[in-house]
Design a protein around this motif. Structure first.
Motif, PDB file in Angstrom:
ATOM      1  N   VAL A   1      -7.732  -1.632  -1.665  1.00  0.00           N
ATOM      2  CA  VAL A   1      -7.189  -1.066  -0.307  1.00  0.00           C
ATOM      3  C   VAL A   1      -8.417  -0.594   0.336  1.00  0.00           C
ATOM      4  O   VAL A   1      -8.482  -0.885   1.782  1.00  0.00           O
ATOM      5  CB  VAL A   1      -6.104   0.226  -0.498  1.00  0.00           C
ATOM      6  CG1 VAL A   1      -5.864   0.663   0.658  1.00  0.00           C
ATOM      7  CG2 VAL A   1      -5.121  -0.343  -1.232  1.00  0.00           C
ATOM      8  N   ALA A   2      -9.218   0.161   0.013  1.00  0.00           N
ATOM      9  CA  ALA A   2     -10.299   0.770   0.680  1.00  0.00           C
ATOM     10  C   ALA A   2     -11.379  -0.390   1.100  1.00  0.00           C
ATOM     11  O   ALA A   2     -11.792  -0.234   2.399  1.00  0.00           O
ATOM     12  CB  ALA A   2     -11.234   1.905  -0.386  1.00  0.00           C
TER      13      ALA A   2
ATOM     14  N   LEU B   1       0.703  -1.215  -0.028  1.00  0.00           N
ATOM     15  CA  LEU B   1       0.086   0.000   0.023  1.00  0.00           C
ATOM     16  C   LEU B   1       0.952   1.312  -0.101  1.00  0.00           C
ATOM     17  O   LEU B   1       2.184   1.146   0.610  1.00  0.00           O
ATOM     18  CB  LEU B   1      -0.866   0.036   1.047  1.00  0.00           C
ATOM     19  CG  LEU B   1      -2.118  -0.963   1.289  1.00  0.00           C
ATOM     20  CD1 LEU B   1      -1.624  -2.281   1.259  1.00  0.00           C
ATOM     21  CD2 LEU B   1      -2.896  -0.669   2.534  1.00  0.00           C
TER      22      LEU B   1
ATOM     23  N   GLY C   1      -1.240   0.578   6.975  1.00  0.00           N
ATOM     24  CA  GLY C   1      -1.083   2.124   6.624  1.00  0.00           C
ATOM     25  C   GLY C   1       0.325   2.472   6.678  1.00  0.00           C
ATOM     26  O   GLY C   1       0.614   3.663   6.341  1.00  0.00           O
TER      27      GLY C   1
ATOM     28  N   TYR D   1      -7.285  -1.881   4.432  1.00  0.00           N
ATOM     29  CA  TYR D   1      -7.546  -1.031   5.610  1.00  0.00           C
ATOM     30  C   TYR D   1      -8.738  -1.465   6.587  1.00  0.00           C
ATOM     31  O   TYR D   1      -8.327  -1.062   8.013  1.00  0.00           O
ATOM     32  CB  TYR D   1      -7.913   0.441   5.518  1.00  0.00           C
ATOM     33  CG  TYR D   1      -6.914   1.371   4.720  1.00  0.00           C
ATOM     34  CD1 TYR D   1      -5.427   1.267   5.073  1.00  0.00           C
ATOM     35  CD2 TYR D   1      -7.211   2.425   3.576  1.00  0.00           C
ATOM     36  CE1 TYR D   1      -4.507   1.890   4.726  1.00  0.00           C
ATOM     37  CE2 TYR D   1      -6.067   3.123   3.041  1.00  0.00           C
ATOM     38  CZ  TYR D   1      -4.849   2.975   3.660  1.00  0.00           C
ATOM     39  OH  TYR D   1      -3.813   3.682   3.182  1.00  0.00           O
TER      40      TYR D   1
ATOM     41  N   ASN E   1      -3.745   6.315  -2.424  1.00  0.00           N
ATOM     42  CA  ASN E   1      -4.369   4.943  -2.352  1.00  0.00           C
ATOM     43  C   ASN E   1      -6.060   5.200  -2.567  1.00  0.00           C
ATOM     44  O   ASN E   1      -6.863   4.274  -2.831  1.00  0.00           O
ATOM     45  CB  ASN E   1      -4.570   4.373  -0.840  1.00  0.00           C
ATOM     46  CG  ASN E   1      -3.150   3.707  -0.300  1.00  0.00           C
ATOM     47  OD1 ASN E   1      -2.448   3.282  -1.476  1.00  0.00           O
ATOM     48  ND2 ASN E   1      -2.440   4.080   0.710  1.00  0.00           N
TER      49      ASN E   1
ATOM     50  N   VAL F   1      -1.843   8.346   2.315  1.00  0.00           N
ATOM     51  CA  VAL F   1      -3.185   7.665   2.069  1.00  0.00           C
ATOM     52  C   VAL F   1      -3.937   8.281   0.769  1.00  0.00           C
ATOM     53  O   VAL F   1      -4.588   7.563   0.091  1.00  0.00           O
ATOM     54  CB  VAL F   1      -3.910   8.391   3.331  1.00  0.00           C
ATOM     55  CG1 VAL F   1      -5.645   7.824   2.981  1.00  0.00           C
ATOM     56  CG2 VAL F   1      -3.774   7.507   4.396  1.00  0.00           C
TER      57      VAL F   1
ATOM     58  N   SER G   1      -6.867  -4.417   8.570  1.00  0.00           N
ATOM     59  CA  SER G   1      -5.515  -3.688   9.434  1.00  0.00           C
ATOM     60  C   SER G   1      -6.214  -2.898  10.504  1.00  0.00           C
ATOM     61  O   SER G   1      -5.615  -3.120  11.704  1.00  0.00           O
ATOM     62  CB  SER G   1      -5.088  -2.813   8.419  1.00  0.00           C
ATOM     63  OG  SER G   1      -3.831  -2.107   9.007  1.00  0.00           O
ATOM     64  N   THR G   2      -7.652  -2.421  10.618  1.00  0.00           N
ATOM     65  CA  THR G   2      -8.095  -1.732  11.479  1.00  0.00           C
ATOM     66  C   THR G   2      -8.219  -2.682  12.960  1.00  0.00           C
ATOM     67  O   THR G   2      -8.162  -2.128  13.996  1.00  0.00           O
ATOM     68  CB  THR G   2      -9.241  -1.045  11.267  1.00  0.00           C
ATOM     69  OG1 THR G   2      -9.115  -0.120  10.300  1.00  0.00           O
ATOM     70  CG2 THR G   2     -10.042  -0.335  12.298  1.00  0.00           C
TER      71      THR G   2
END
Length: 281
Positions: free
Chosen positions: A216-217, A203, A244, A221, A210, A207, A224-225
């Motif tokens: 990615v969106a 990535l 990120g 992410y 991206n 931001v 990853s959150t």
């Protein structure tokens, strides 16, 4: 999910995954996370409280996460050959000692065992559940050339200094809460002519770069959150990275830490980038 574009809704009231998201979801096989997403969402909400923890470790996640993460690599033997190619282009001698750092349930470690039958392989993870899964999995026969060990990447055994020809961190670096100390340890245990393979999400660090990348969106992410970012902040001392962190900042970190990136290439999926590194002279 409809309002963010992750799921679409047609005029007949039918929900469906947008065509643009399907390649990424299929490649990453991310649907396997859905059974634990609710639990992890509740855990990460606590981390946003002023009096809450900054993160949590893999050991604090549901035990099923270990099993689910093993499904991230559809074919470990193919993935291994892909990360091995640039290593063999550099390596002048045989690979006799290998460290699989952050081995999880051990699928890649077993692929290493099949590929390097005469090598001594150490498979390390700090998560006791992962090591238990690796050593007690009834679906895999015992192998004689792997030692599965529950160890902290930031404090590897002192007797391992200058021990390994090849160190692998597969989908690990961005999850580490102490990446600086961990890579210092990798440097210590790696032979002077040794090679490191770092496979991590590809990535952008900015931001804005991206924006428009639906993979990615819609995928990276989100995962990853609740998994990568909390893990990278779990010791309470780090600013946290997760996915990120991004490729550009990651490469800058490696360069500043005394590594030479000799090769970068996609491995496993278009979202995964493999760094092949050696010690800077």
């Amino acid at each position: 999910m409809v309002t963010t574009g992750i799921v679409s809704l047609d005029d007949s009231g039918n929900y469906f995954i947008p065509q643009a998201l399907k390649p990424g979801l299929k490649e990453l096989n991310q649907a396997f996370f859905f059974p634990v997403m609710a639990t992890l969402t509740e855990k990460v909400k606590i981390c946003f409280r002023n009096d809450g923890p900054k993160g949590y470790t893999y050991g604090e996640m549901p035990a099923e996460v270990v099993d689910l993460l093993e499904k991230k690599i559809p074919d470990c033997d193919i993935a291994l050959e892909q990360i091995l190619d640039p290593v063999m282009e550099l390596r002048k001698g045989p690979i006799c000692t290998i460290l699989d750092l952050g081995c999880g349930g051990g699928n890649l470690s077993r692929a290493l065992s099949r590929r390097f039958t005469d090598a001594v392989i150490y498979a390390v993870d700090y998560n006791t559940t992962a090591i238990k899964r690796a050593t007690e999995n009834p679906n895999y026969p015992n192998v004689n050339n792997i030692q599965f060990l529950c160890l902290d990447a930031k404090a590897l055994p002192s007797e391992w200094t200058n021990m390994f020809d090849w160190v692998i961190l597969y989908d690990v670096l961005h999850d580490l809460s102490g990446h600086v100390k961990a890579m210092d340890e990798v440097r210590r245990v790696l032979k002077e002519d040794g090679i490191v393979s770092l496979n991590d999400p590809d990535l952008h660090s900015n931001v804005r770069d991206n924006i428009g990348d639906t993979d990615v969106a819609g995928v990276g992410y989100a995962i990853s959150t609740v998994i990568c970012l909390p893990s990278s902040m779990s010791d309470g001392e780090q600013s946290g990275h997760g996915m990120g962190w991004g490729t550009e900042n990651k490469e800058e970190f490696l360069t500043n830490a005394g590594w030479v990136v000799t090769d970068k290439r996609k491995v496993g999926s278009h979202l995964a980038l493999n760094f092949t590194c050696v010690k800077k002279e």
